[in-house]
Scaffold this motif. Sequence first.
Motif: not given
Ligand code: CAA
Length: 258
Positions: A109, A112, A132
């Motif tokens: 997102g 996006e 995703e």
């Molecule tokens: N939603 C909720 N929380 C999130 C998040 C998300 N999308 N991305 C990161 N966070 C949170 C983590 O859970 C973490 O929280 P805690 O400290 O409480 O554990 C905090 O942010 C820091 O994140 P990381 O410890 O994971 O940080 P990192 O540097 O190791 O990794 C990252 C960074 C690669 C961006 C990793 O956080 C990640 O992969 N995040 C998710 C990315 C993702 O999958 N995004 C798509 C979401 S779905 C979507 O967006 C649907 C749509 O089309 C609308």
Amino acid sequence: MTYNNILLERHDPVALIRLNRPKVLNALNSALMSELSDLLKELEQDDEVRAIVITGNEKAFAAGADISEMQALDFSRAYREQFISSNWEQVTRCRKPVIAAVAGVALGGGCELAMMCDVIIAADSARFGQPEVKLGILPGAGGTQRLTRAIGKAKAMDLCLTGRMMDAEEAERSGLVCRIVPAATLVDDAIAMAGEIAQNSLMATMFNKEAVNQAFETSLGTGVDYERRLFWASLDTEDRKEGMAAFLEKRSPRWKHR
Ligand code: CAA
């Protein structure tokens, strides 16, 4: 109005919006998107504002929709609540120019949201992706459509099917971002670009924005016809008269934005 998940800085005629959930890498929950939507509506009505910049922080523009919020969702609830619809789409409905200034990750997102803006400036630290697929879902805020239009099918399939990230260089090469700047100057550079845009007539800016966006919605012939009609309309504005008079009199225009 008070906002808890975003910050507003005024640099009139530019408004800077900072996404502000740093502990979760600016994950976009409903509260944040609702505030962003309300603020954009407010800025749209504000005559002092002629361009808007949306940014995050040095680590993240936004790491996507908030996964903890989505965890509780099923089809029935998402359908009833129209999850990811009007609040998100408000960004695309804003008629003033909106620049996304991206440092760090713009994922899911987050990517996006950046693509809903008119133009993306990337810091050299920026990374874009639609991961995703790794969560067992697909982009739900226009990612498959806008990314494909921006960078073509081959790259869009690559990113959506592998879920990998692309860096700023690749994003610029692919046509997703307009320019790359050092992370340290990203916000200043974005405000400067917005300021340059804001020096033009707002009417002319809005005509241009509307016409370029039309290219994504129509065939070439219909789009050219649409452009011609907007061009004819532009001839009637006060700013058109002033712009041409200023050119012929060899002076700077004094826009009324009407
Ligand atoms: N939603 C909720 N929380 C999130 C998040 C998300 N999308 N991305 C990161 N966070 C949170 C983590 O859970 C973490 O929280 P805690 O400290 O409480 O554990 C905090 O942010 C820091 O994140 P990381 O410890 O994971 O940080 P990192 O540097 O190791 O990794 C990252 C960074 C690669 C961006 C990793 O956080 C990640 O992969 N995040 C998710 C990315 C993702 O999958 N995004 C798509 C979401 S779905 C979507 O967006 C649907 C749509 O089309 C609308």
